[in-house]
Design a protein around this motif. Structure first.
Motif, short mmCIF file in Angstrom:
data_model
loop_
_atom_site.label_atom_id
_atom_site.label_comp_id
_atom_site.label_asym_id
_atom_site.label_seq_id
_atom_site.Cartn_x
_atom_site.Cartn_y
_atom_site.Cartn_z
N LYS A 158 13.12 -10.19 -3.20
CA LYS A 158 14.31 -10.33 -2.36
C LYS A 158 15.25 -9.13 -2.42
CE LYS A 158 17.13 -12.85 -5.73
NZ LYS A 158 17.83 -14.08 -6.01
N ALA A 159 14.98 -8.18 -3.29
CA ALA A 159 15.88 -7.05 -3.47
C ALA A 159 15.76 -6.05 -2.32
CB ALA A 159 15.60 -6.35 -4.79
N THR A 160 16.89 -5.57 -1.86
CA THR A 160 16.92 -4.51 -0.84
C THR A 160 16.18 -3.29 -1.35
OG1 THR A 160 19.02 -5.32 0.01
CG2 THR A 160 18.45 -3.04 0.53
N LEU A 161 16.23 -3.06 -2.64
CA LEU A 161 15.55 -1.88 -3.20
C LEU A 161 14.06 -1.93 -2.92
CD1 LEU A 161 14.11 -0.74 -6.04
CD2 LEU A 161 15.71 -2.29 -7.08
N THR A 162 13.45 -3.10 -2.92
CA THR A 162 12.02 -3.23 -2.62
C THR A 162 11.76 -2.89 -1.16
OG1 THR A 162 11.90 -4.99 -4.28
CG2 THR A 162 10.03 -4.76 -2.78
N ARG A 163 12.61 -3.41 -0.28
CA ARG A 163 12.44 -3.11 1.15
C ARG A 163 12.56 -1.60 1.39
NH1 ARG A 163 16.02 -2.01 4.90
NH2 ARG A 163 17.78 -2.95 3.80
N LEU A 164 13.55 -0.98 0.77
CA LEU A 164 13.72 0.47 0.95
C LEU A 164 12.52 1.24 0.39
CD1 LEU A 164 17.52 0.73 0.06
CD2 LEU A 164 16.47 1.02 2.33
N HIS A 165 12.01 0.78 -0.73
CA HIS A 165 10.80 1.44 -1.29
C HIS A 165 9.63 1.30 -0.32
CE1 HIS A 165 8.09 2.92 -4.42
NE2 HIS A 165 7.23 2.04 -3.93
N ARG A 166 9.43 0.11 0.21
CA ARG A 166 8.32 -0.09 1.16
C ARG A 166 8.50 0.76 2.41
NH1 ARG A 166 4.74 -4.27 0.74
NH2 ARG A 166 4.67 -4.47 2.98
N GLU A 167 9.76 1.05 2.78
CA GLU A 167 10.05 1.91 3.93
C GLU A 167 10.02 3.39 3.54
OE1 GLU A 167 13.84 0.46 5.32
OE2 GLU A 167 12.96 -1.41 6.06
N ARG A 168 9.65 3.67 2.32
CA ARG A 168 9.55 5.04 1.78
C ARG A 168 10.90 5.77 1.77
NH1 ARG A 168 5.02 3.29 3.93
NH2 ARG A 168 3.00 3.89 3.13
N ARG A 169 11.96 5.02 1.66
CA ARG A 169 13.32 5.56 1.57
C ARG A 169 13.72 5.57 0.10
NH1 ARG A 169 16.10 1.70 5.89
NH2 ARG A 169 17.99 2.68 5.09
N PHE A 170 13.01 6.41 -0.66
CA PHE A 170 13.08 6.38 -2.11
C PHE A 170 14.44 6.75 -2.68
CE2 PHE A 170 8.51 7.49 -1.19
CZ PHE A 170 8.04 6.21 -1.34
N ALA A 171 15.11 7.72 -2.10
CA ALA A 171 16.43 8.10 -2.60
C ALA A 171 17.42 6.94 -2.45
CB ALA A 171 16.94 9.34 -1.88
N GLU A 172 17.35 6.24 -1.33
CA GLU A 172 18.22 5.09 -1.11
C GLU A 172 17.84 3.94 -2.04
OE1 GLU A 172 19.11 4.28 3.27
OE2 GLU A 172 17.50 5.80 3.35
N ASP A 202 0.81 -1.22 0.00
CA ASP A 202 0.00 0.00 0.00
C ASP A 202 0.84 1.27 0.00
OD1 ASP A 202 0.99 -0.13 2.55
OD2 ASP A 202 -0.95 -0.01 3.56
N VAL A 203 2.13 1.16 -0.30
CA VAL A 203 3.01 2.33 -0.33
C VAL A 203 2.65 3.18 -1.55
CG1 VAL A 203 5.39 3.10 -0.62
CG2 VAL A 203 4.87 1.15 0.84
N ALA A 204 2.43 4.47 -1.33
CA ALA A 204 2.17 5.38 -2.44
C ALA A 204 3.36 5.32 -3.39
CB ALA A 204 1.95 6.79 -1.92
N THR A 205 3.09 5.00 -4.64
CA THR A 205 4.14 4.77 -5.63
C THR A 205 3.83 5.58 -6.88
OG1 THR A 205 4.46 2.52 -4.78
CG2 THR A 205 5.29 2.95 -6.99
N THR A 206 4.81 6.34 -7.36
CA THR A 206 4.60 7.12 -8.57
C THR A 206 4.61 6.20 -9.79
OG1 THR A 206 6.93 7.52 -9.05
CG2 THR A 206 5.82 9.08 -7.54
#
Length: 194
Positions: free
Chosen positions: A148-162, A125-129
Motif C-alpha cells: 500500500k505504500a506510495t514508495l512501492t508505486r514510485l519504485h514500480r514506476e522507476r521514479r527511484f529518487a522520489e 519485473d522492475v530492475a531493482t538493485t
C-alpha cells in the motif's frame, strides 16, 4: 495470506490449543505450500539488508537464563502487537511467551522468507538493485506496508529518487513521530540509494 482460518480448523480438529512446536510446524507447512508464487529468482535479501533489519529489530528482552520473552510494542498505546526475538509478531505471540535463541533465529529466517517473497511480488519485473531490494525488505518487515505504500508505486514506476524520499514519511507510531523510526528510515533510504 491470512492463516487464522487454517489454524482455527486445526485447533478444532485437535480439540486443544497449540504448543509452540505445533505453530512452528504448521507455519512451515503453509510456507512450503505458499512458495509456488512466481517471483524473480535473482532477488534475495543481501547481508546489508539482513544486518540492517537485525540492528533495528534487535533480539530484545533476554532473560537471565538466556532465553527471550515476548514484550508489548513500546511505541504503541495499546501494546499491540506483542513482539519476540528479532521483531517477530503474530497471533501466536503474546504475554508469557518465552523462546530460546534458536527459536528466535528460526522464526526470523521464516519471517524473512515471507517478506522477501512479498517484496519480490510487489516490485514485479522492475530492475531493482540489491540496495533497493534490501531497503524495501527492511521497510516491509517493520511496517508490513509494501503493497500500500506510495514508495512501492514510485519504485514500480522507476521514479527511484522520489521513492527514496517516501521512507521519511513512515516514522509514526500511534500518530507520534519516533526518533528510532526516523533513524531507521534514514538508513533504509541511504541503502535504497546505494
Amino acid at each position: 495470506m491470512n492463516r487464522k482460518p487454517i489454524f482455527d480448523v486445526v485447533r478444532q480438529l485437535l480439540g486443544r490449543g497449540f504448543r509452540p512446536s505445533d505453530i512452528a510446524l504448521l507455519d512451515a507447512a503453509i510456507d512450503r505450500a505458499d512458495n509456488d508464487s512466481p517471483v524473480p529468482a535473482d532477488l534475495a535479501l543481501g547481508e546489508a539488508g539482513r544486518a540492517l533489519i537485525r540492528k533495528w529489530e534487535g533480539c530484545a528482552r533476554r532473560r537471565s537464563d538466556g532465553r527471550f520473552e515476548a514484550y508489548p510494542d513500546p511505541g504503541s498505546a495499546t501494546g499491540e502487537p506483542w513482539t519476540i526475538g528479532w521483531g517477530s509478531t503474530g497471533a501466536d505471540i503474546g504475554k508469557g511467551l518465552i523462546w530460546t535463541q534458536a527459536q528466535c533465529d528460526a522464526r526470523f529466517d521464516r519471517d524473512i522468507a515471507r517478506y522477501v517473497n512479498e517484496v519480490r511480488d510487489a516490485v514485479g519485473d522492475v530492475a531493482t538493485t540489491q540496495g533497493q531490494f534490501d531497503a524495501l525488505v527492511s521497510f516491509h518487515y517493520n511496517t508490513g506496508a509494501i503493497r500500500k505504500a506510495t514508495l512501492t508505486r514510485l519504485h514500480r514506476e522507476r521514479r527511484f529518487a522520489e521513492a527514496a524520499l517516501e521512507f521519511a514519511k513512515w516514522i509514526y507510531n500511534d500518530g507520534k513521530p519516533l526518533s528510532g523510526l526516523k533513524n531507521r528510515r534514514a538508513e533504509e533510504a541511504a541503502l535504497y540509494r546505494a
